[in-house]
Scaffold this motif. Structure first.
Motif, short mmCIF file in Angstrom:
data_model
loop_
_atom_site.label_atom_id
_atom_site.label_comp_id
_atom_site.label_asym_id
_atom_site.label_seq_id
_atom_site.Cartn_x
_atom_site.Cartn_y
_atom_site.Cartn_z
N ASN A 84 0.84 -1.21 0.00
CA ASN A 84 0.00 0.00 0.00
C ASN A 84 0.87 1.26 0.00
OD1 ASN A 84 1.05 -0.14 2.49
ND2 ASN A 84 -0.88 0.17 3.60
N ALA A 85 2.03 1.13 -0.65
CA ALA A 85 2.87 2.32 -0.82
C ALA A 85 2.11 3.31 -1.72
CB ALA A 85 4.20 1.92 -1.46
N ASP A 86 2.45 4.60 -1.59
CA ASP A 86 1.77 5.60 -2.40
C ASP A 86 1.94 5.30 -3.90
OD1 ASP A 86 0.95 7.18 -0.15
OD2 ASP A 86 3.01 7.96 -0.02
N ILE A 87 3.19 5.07 -4.29
CA ILE A 87 3.50 4.82 -5.70
C ILE A 87 3.90 3.36 -5.84
CG2 ILE A 87 5.03 5.40 -7.62
CD1 ILE A 87 5.26 8.23 -6.49
N MET A 88 2.98 2.53 -6.29
CA MET A 88 3.28 1.11 -6.56
C MET A 88 3.73 1.00 -8.01
SD MET A 88 3.07 -0.91 -4.02
CE MET A 88 3.13 -2.42 -4.96
N MET A 89 4.91 0.46 -8.23
CA MET A 89 5.47 0.34 -9.58
C MET A 89 5.53 -1.13 -9.97
SD MET A 89 8.61 3.03 -9.45
CE MET A 89 8.30 4.57 -10.28
N GLU A 90 5.18 -1.45 -11.21
CA GLU A 90 5.36 -2.83 -11.67
C GLU A 90 5.46 -2.89 -13.19
OE1 GLU A 90 2.13 -5.20 -10.33
OE2 GLU A 90 0.58 -3.86 -11.06
N PHE A 91 6.05 -3.99 -13.66
CA PHE A 91 6.19 -4.26 -15.09
C PHE A 91 5.08 -5.22 -15.49
CE2 PHE A 91 10.32 -2.38 -16.15
CZ PHE A 91 10.81 -2.12 -14.88
N VAL A 92 4.27 -4.82 -16.46
CA VAL A 92 3.12 -5.62 -16.89
C VAL A 92 3.00 -5.56 -18.41
CG1 VAL A 92 1.83 -5.34 -14.73
CG2 VAL A 92 1.62 -3.64 -16.55
N THR A 93 2.17 -6.43 -18.99
CA THR A 93 1.94 -6.40 -20.45
C THR A 93 0.44 -6.39 -20.74
OG1 THR A 93 1.97 -8.82 -20.54
CG2 THR A 93 4.07 -7.69 -20.95
N TYR A 94 0.12 -5.83 -21.92
CA TYR A 94 -1.26 -5.81 -22.44
C TYR A 94 -2.24 -5.46 -21.34
CZ TYR A 94 1.03 -7.62 -26.56
OH TYR A 94 1.86 -7.75 -27.65
N ALA A 95 -3.41 -6.16 -21.28
CA ALA A 95 -4.41 -5.83 -20.27
C ALA A 95 -3.87 -6.26 -18.90
CB ALA A 95 -5.72 -6.56 -20.57
N HIS A 96 -3.92 -5.34 -17.93
CA HIS A 96 -3.28 -5.64 -16.65
C HIS A 96 -4.07 -5.12 -15.45
CE1 HIS A 96 -1.56 -1.87 -18.24
NE2 HIS A 96 -1.61 -1.46 -16.98
N ASP A 152 0.49 -2.16 -25.26
CA ASP A 152 0.33 -2.41 -26.71
C ASP A 152 1.50 -3.17 -27.32
OD1 ASP A 152 1.24 1.09 -27.41
OD2 ASP A 152 2.23 -0.52 -26.30
N GLY A 153 2.23 -3.97 -26.55
CA GLY A 153 3.37 -4.65 -27.14
C GLY A 153 4.52 -3.69 -27.37
N GLN A 154 5.50 -4.13 -28.15
CA GLN A 154 6.72 -3.34 -28.35
C GLN A 154 6.43 -1.93 -28.84
OE1 GLN A 154 10.11 -4.43 -30.45
NE2 GLN A 154 10.87 -5.58 -28.69
N ALA A 163 4.93 3.28 -20.93
CA ALA A 163 4.61 3.24 -19.51
C ALA A 163 3.49 4.24 -19.26
CB ALA A 163 5.82 3.64 -18.67
N HIS A 164 2.87 4.17 -18.09
CA HIS A 164 1.92 5.21 -17.72
C HIS A 164 1.87 5.29 -16.20
CE1 HIS A 164 -1.33 1.89 -18.41
NE2 HIS A 164 -0.96 1.84 -17.15
N ALA A 165 1.37 6.43 -15.68
CA ALA A 165 1.29 6.63 -14.24
C ALA A 165 0.02 7.40 -13.93
CB ALA A 165 2.49 7.42 -13.73
N PHE A 166 -0.61 7.03 -12.79
CA PHE A 166 -1.79 7.76 -12.33
C PHE A 166 -1.34 8.94 -11.48
CE2 PHE A 166 -5.12 4.89 -13.71
CZ PHE A 166 -4.42 3.72 -13.99
N GLY A 220 -3.95 5.81 -7.33
CA GLY A 220 -3.28 7.11 -7.47
C GLY A 220 -1.77 6.95 -7.29
N GLY A 221 -1.01 7.54 -8.17
CA GLY A 221 0.45 7.45 -8.12
C GLY A 221 1.03 6.19 -8.73
N ASP A 222 0.21 5.16 -8.87
CA ASP A 222 0.74 3.89 -9.37
C ASP A 222 1.31 4.05 -10.77
OD1 ASP A 222 -1.50 1.51 -7.69
OD2 ASP A 222 -0.07 3.01 -6.95
N THR A 223 2.39 3.33 -11.03
CA THR A 223 3.17 3.49 -12.25
C THR A 223 3.41 2.12 -12.87
OG1 THR A 223 4.24 5.46 -11.33
CG2 THR A 223 5.36 4.34 -13.15
N HIS A 224 3.04 1.96 -14.14
CA HIS A 224 3.16 0.68 -14.84
C HIS A 224 4.09 0.83 -16.03
CE1 HIS A 224 -1.16 0.04 -13.20
NE2 HIS A 224 -0.25 -0.22 -12.27
#
Ligand code: 8MR
Ligand code: ZN
Ligand code: ZN
Length: 159
Positions: free
Chosen positions: A54-66, A73-75, A80-83, A90-94
């Motif tokens: 439950n950190a403010d900014i949760m970061m992770e590597f994901v693909t397609y629908a997540h 959208d693949g290569q 990336a995107h962030a809220f 809020g703040g989460d970054t993918h």
């Protein structure tokens, strides 16, 4: 991905969930730490890694629908995107794990992309200045001095 305008605190926690297989975990940790340091070096913000979900900014590597409304959208394309600031997502970054993530000038430099996304996670919008980190398009020649004077002015106008 808009949320509220800014965090109402200057100590912000972050954590890293799923990693990429394209870089060693220790490399990902240090590139992301460097990306946060770029912002804390020029502002009164402090970033603390909190090893929990439950950190403010949760970061992770994901693909397609997540699990949010913005599937990757693949290569290439979206990297990336962030809220923006806020509770929950809020703040989460993918990061799109179909990208060629690197620590150097080839592919997409993770430190550069992460620093840009952190800008969004802090509430910054895009800049029209091609020399700014918050310019909408990726530019390779950045890791040395990530932030432009405009980036610095904008983060200090917000916090
Ligand atoms: C310099 O850092 C970035 C530049 C461009 C992107 S992006 O091409 O993924 C951009 C997403 C964004 O602006 O965060 C696009 F709209 F998808 C991400 C990070
Ligand atoms: Zn996402
Ligand atoms: Zn952006």
């Amino acid at each position: 991905l808009t949320q509220s305008t800014r965090w109402n605190k200057n100590q912000i926690t972050y954590n890293i969930g799923r990693y990429t297989s394209r870089l060693p975990r220790s490399t990902v940790d240090s590139l992301i730490e460097s990306a946060f340091n770029a912002w804390s070096a020029v502002s009164g913000l402090k970033f603390v890694r909190a090893h929990r979900n439950n950190a403010d900014i949760m970061m992770e590597f994901v693909t397609y629908a997540h699990g949010d409304l913005y599937p990757f959208d693949g290569q290439r394309g979206t990297l990336a995107h962030a809220f923006g600031p806020g509770p929950g997502i809020g703040g989460d970054t993918h990061f799109d794990d179909n990208e060629q993530w690197t620590a150097g000038p080839k592919g997409f430099n993770l430190q550069v992309v992460a620093a840009h996304e952190i800008g969004h996670a802090l509430g910054l919008r895009h800049s029209r200045n091609p020399d700014s980190l918050m310019y909408p398009n990726y530019r390779a020649s950045r890791p040395g001095n990530l932030l432009s004077l405009e980036d610095i002015a904008n983060i200090n106008a917000l916090y």
